[in-house]
Design an enzyme around this catalytic site. Structure first.
Site, PDB file in Angstrom:
ATOM      1  N   ASP A  13      -3.128  14.013  -9.416  1.00 31.34           N
ATOM      2  CA  ASP A  13      -2.704  14.034  -8.358  1.00 31.34           C
ATOM      3  C   ASP A  13      -2.817  14.985  -7.381  1.00 31.34           C
ATOM      4  O   ASP A  13      -2.379  15.320  -6.231  1.00 31.34           O
ATOM      5  CB  ASP A  13      -0.840  13.851  -8.333  1.00 31.34           C
ATOM      6  CG  ASP A  13      -0.583  12.913  -9.324  1.00 31.34           C
ATOM      7  OD1 ASP A  13      -1.012  11.568  -9.374  1.00 31.34           O
ATOM      8  OD2 ASP A  13       0.415  13.058 -10.088  1.00 31.34           O
ATOM      9  N   HIS A  41      -5.046   6.686  -7.065  1.00 24.84           N
ATOM     10  CA  HIS A  41      -5.527   7.349  -5.999  1.00 24.84           C
ATOM     11  C   HIS A  41      -5.209   6.990  -4.833  1.00 24.84           C
ATOM     12  O   HIS A  41      -5.381   5.885  -4.397  1.00 24.84           O
ATOM     13  CB  HIS A  41      -6.960   7.338  -6.287  1.00 24.84           C
ATOM     14  CG  HIS A  41      -7.560   8.149  -7.521  1.00 24.84           C
ATOM     15  ND1 HIS A  41      -8.622   8.471  -7.872  1.00 24.84           N
ATOM     16  CD2 HIS A  41      -7.020   8.675  -8.657  1.00 24.84           C
ATOM     17  CE1 HIS A  41      -8.841   9.040  -8.838  1.00 24.84           C
ATOM     18  NE2 HIS A  41      -8.005   9.172  -9.518  1.00 24.84           N
ATOM     19  N   GLY A 415      -4.774  17.495   5.521  1.00 23.36           N
ATOM     20  CA  GLY A 415      -4.005  16.239   6.010  1.00 23.36           C
ATOM     21  C   GLY A 415      -4.701  15.217   5.149  1.00 23.36           C
ATOM     22  O   GLY A 415      -5.561  15.363   4.504  1.00 23.36           O
TER      23      GLY A 415
END
Ligand code: GDP
Length: 424
Positions: A13, A41, A415
């Site tokens: 992750d 994913h 981001g």
């Protein structure tokens, strides 16, 4: 340009999917070489937000060929469902851009059930399986007790093979677990509903990759999970059941002779972990809730809240070594912007001694984190696109991490969107 593997350095992750999605534009082929539908994913791009479980993250790029190698746990039912979900959002998936290795073993209908039965038997000693059948699948693969995707092209032989496996597996199901046996008609239904539908995608991916190499094409290898979940080098037994390391990519792709020049290791700017097992830097209570909320740390496959904590530089350094990473992508730096001071774990305390070596699995439970605190930056950094745009404290955090793990940080992600990235 050389072939490249994108791998997880920690517990999974880390944001591998977003890195593959970003870098695929430079490659002709994207290969998944291990694992199955047990992790997700997350990719956010012009088509929307996706949690990919089996499909390579290259499916969103036109002209990219996506390969599911022989090292993958190929679950036809889950794969078809995923193809359906992605196709609904306008992404083209057909036999030209998706190739399944004829040597990939198939996850059979009983694997998921056996996973759940074994986790129930283990009760409070469970390993934290996602119950996608992955451990029973790989056990059977190594016992040579499953079928290869290419056998779908030999239907008479396949039915004989399945009948043998059925007889054997029903012994375990009924005598060990007291569960209901499967019948040949269950398997025939599975064949016609799911398995036979993947036929058009199946090919010799070894030949495909060898030919691609000859034509000078570039290959990107995509791992699932991270170094610490590697079957051999991870936190045994709380690992996955396959090798997540870049060294396995050539084997799991179908082309053992392929050379990998670059290994991009993905590291999250703090630690997260799903499931059971020792997690040295774990936070609890309010501190943990705040970080979990800030990072949206809930499992892509299961929705389970992830365990969270500060960046563990001991585990990360070990992960970098195991993967032989040549470059690091540090993700989710923006998530730390709310912290006034940022704790990081530089060493472990074990048997009264400070160490920077990652311990043997059986000793890991006794390790205590040694924490150092770095200044926070207290500003939104999600709009930064150059390293120099970051506040000084954020740059210092990146440079400190780089020094401690001994590998260049070439990407800093601020981001989830494709372009929210700083390339150094
Ligand atoms: P993977 O399995 O390694 O691809 O990782 P996951 O998809 O499970 O988790 C990564 C999550 O973080 C996803 O929800 C991504 O959209 C998100 N993400 C990735 N990079 C960044 C980042 O730099 N900042 C933020 N805020 N989110 C990110």
């Amino acid at each position: 340009m050389s072939n490249c593997a994108i791998v997880g350095i920690n517990w999974g992750d880390e944001g591998k999917g977003r890195m593959v999605d970003l870098l695929t534009a430079d490659y002709d082929i994207v290969v998944r070489y291990q694992g199955g539908g047990n992790a997700g994913h997350t990719v956010i791009n012009e088509y929307g937000k996706f949690a990919l479980h089996l499909l390579p993250s290259g499916v969103f790029h036109k002209n990219v060929v996506n390969v599911l190698g022989n090292g993958v746990a190929l679950d036809p039912e889950n794969l078809l469902a995923e193809i359906g979900t992605v196709a609904e959002k306008g992404v083209r998936i057909d036999e030209n851009n998706l190739k399944i290795s004829d040597r990939a073993s198939l996850l059979l209908p009983w694997h998921r059930e056996l996973d759940a039965l074994e986790e129930a038997r283990l009760a409070d000693k469970k390993y934290g399986s996602t119950k996608q059948g992955i451990a029973p699948f790989y056990s059977d693969k190594y016992q040579k007790k499953t079928v290869l995707a290419g056998e779908l092209f030999y239907p008479d032989e396949l039915k004989r093979h399945l009948a043998d496996l059925l007889e054997w597996k029903n012994l375990t199901l009924t005598r060990v677990y007291g569960a209901k046996p499967y019948t040949m008609s269950d398997l025939e239904r599975w064949l016609s509903q799911y398995a036979e539908k993947i036929g058009p995608y199946i090919t010799d991916t070894g030949k495909l990759l060898r030919d691609a190499q000859k034509e000078g094409k570039n290959i990107l290898f995509e791992a699932q999970l991270g170094s610490l979940r590697d079957l051999d080098f991870g936190i045994v037994p709380y690992t996955t059941s396959s090798n997540t390391t870049a060294a396995y990519a050539p084997i799991g792709s179908g082309c053992p002779s392929v050379k990998i020049g670059e290994v991009i290791g993905v590291v999250k700017a703090y630690s997260t972990c799903v499931g059971e097992g020792p997690f040295t830097c774990e936070w609890f209570g309010e501190e943990a809730d705040r970080l979990r909320e800030a990072g949206g740390e809930y499992g892509a496959k299961t929705g389970r809240p992830r365990r969270v904590g500060p960046l563990d530089l001991v585990a990360t350094r070990y992960g970098v070594q195991v993967q032989a990473a040549t470059c690091i992508a540090l993700t989710k730096l923006d998530v730390l912007s709310y912290m006034k001071e940022i704790p990081v774990c530089t060493h472990y305390l074990l048997d009264g001694r400070q160490t920077d070596e990652f311990p043997f699995p059986a000793a890991l439970g006794d390790a205590k984190p040694v924490i150092e605190t770095l200044p926070g930056w207290g500003a939104d950094i999600s709009g930064c696109r150059r390293f120099g745009d970051l506040p000084e404290a954020a740059r210092r955090y990146v440079e400190f991490t780089e020094e401690m793990i001994g590998c260049h940080i070439g990407y800093v992600s601020v981001g989830p969107e494709r372009d929210s990235i700083i390339i150094r």
